[in-house]
Design a protein around this motif. Structure first.
Motif, short mmCIF file in Angstrom:
data_model
loop_
_atom_site.label_atom_id
_atom_site.label_comp_id
_atom_site.label_asym_id
_atom_site.label_seq_id
_atom_site.Cartn_x
_atom_site.Cartn_y
_atom_site.Cartn_z
N LEU A 71 0.83 -1.21 0.00
CA LEU A 71 0.00 0.00 0.00
C LEU A 71 0.87 1.25 0.00
CD1 LEU A 71 -2.87 -0.91 2.48
CD2 LEU A 71 -3.08 -0.40 0.04
N HIS A 72 1.86 1.27 0.86
CA HIS A 72 2.75 2.43 0.95
C HIS A 72 3.54 2.60 -0.35
CE1 HIS A 72 4.92 5.46 3.27
NE2 HIS A 72 5.99 5.08 2.59
N SER A 73 4.04 1.51 -0.90
CA SER A 73 4.80 1.57 -2.14
C SER A 73 3.92 2.03 -3.30
CB SER A 73 5.43 0.21 -2.45
OG SER A 73 6.38 -0.11 -1.45
N ASN A 74 2.68 1.59 -3.31
CA ASN A 74 1.73 2.02 -4.34
C ASN A 74 1.58 3.54 -4.31
OD1 ASN A 74 -0.16 1.39 -6.43
ND2 ASN A 74 -1.80 1.81 -4.96
N ASP A 75 1.51 4.10 -3.11
CA ASP A 75 1.42 5.55 -2.96
C ASP A 75 2.69 6.22 -3.49
OD1 ASP A 75 0.25 8.05 -1.79
OD2 ASP A 75 2.07 7.91 -0.55
N ARG A 76 3.84 5.63 -3.23
CA ARG A 76 5.11 6.19 -3.72
C ARG A 76 5.18 6.14 -5.24
NH1 ARG A 76 4.58 8.45 0.17
NH2 ARG A 76 5.67 8.13 2.10
N VAL A 77 4.68 5.06 -5.84
CA VAL A 77 4.66 4.97 -7.30
C VAL A 77 3.76 6.06 -7.88
CG1 VAL A 77 3.93 3.53 -9.25
CG2 VAL A 77 5.29 2.54 -7.40
N GLU A 78 2.63 6.31 -7.22
CA GLU A 78 1.75 7.39 -7.66
C GLU A 78 2.47 8.74 -7.58
OE1 GLU A 78 -2.65 9.32 -6.77
OE2 GLU A 78 -1.94 7.67 -5.53
N ARG A 79 3.22 8.95 -6.52
CA ARG A 79 3.98 10.20 -6.39
C ARG A 79 5.06 10.32 -7.46
NH1 ARG A 79 4.71 11.32 0.07
NH2 ARG A 79 2.51 11.13 0.58
#
Length: 167
Positions: free
Chosen positions: A33-41
């Motif tokens: 979940l956290h990595s998914n947010d980072r990919v979005e960023r």
């Protein structure tokens, strides 16, 4: 991108609700979940770079030195992202530490692009163009930071700790 993030988030929550996950499963779900947010960023930073590139003033072109600096930062970030994917897929904890070391080179290019913008901005139009490049370098620097954070999330998934020795 936000819709895709929400879909992944919802799928992970549904998986947790249907399964009796153990700690390692929960850590991995949280890391994803956290990595998914980072990919979005990272995607947002790429969008920022494209917007800046399109809006760059026609007059007052950046110097070859500054464009070279930006190009080196972009190559380093590209390498960083490829390595981040490998590190996460292979659960390479030592590789996660190397991501932070590699990020320092990206940070240095960001600083250099900014210094060149300050030093070479001798007229208003040129200064504007130079600072557009400096802002692009800053976006690349943030891409590197997000890649490092994805590596940290993999370490968390594997060990339950967010920090690793030396990182």
């Amino acid at each position: 991108a936000e819709r895709r993030y929400s879909e992944v988030h919802d799928q992970l929550l549904a998986l947790i609700a249907r399964q009796g996950p153990v700690a390692v499963d929960l850590r991995l779900a949280m890391a994803l979940l956290h990595s998914n947010d980072r990919v979005e960023r990272i995607g947002a930073q790429c969008g920022n770079i494209a917007t800046l590139s399109e809006a760059m003033p026609e007059q007052g072109r950046p110097s070859a030195d500054q464009l070279g600096c930006l190009s080196r930062a972009a190559v380093l970030a590209d390498e960083q992202l490829l390595e981040t994917g490998r590190v996460f897929a292979e659960r390479d904890i030592d590789g996660a530490l190397r991501l932070a070391e590699h990020d320092r080179a990206i940070n240095e290019q960001n600083r250099r692009c900014f210094e060149l913008a300050v030093r070479e901005g001798d007229d208003e139009e040129r200064r504007r163009a130079l600072f557009f490049v400096a802002m692009m370098a800053r976006a690349i620097e943030r891409i590197g930071d997000n890649a490092v954070d994805i590596g940290r999330q993999m370490v968390f998934a594997e060990t339950g700790r967010l920090r690793i020795a030396g990182g």
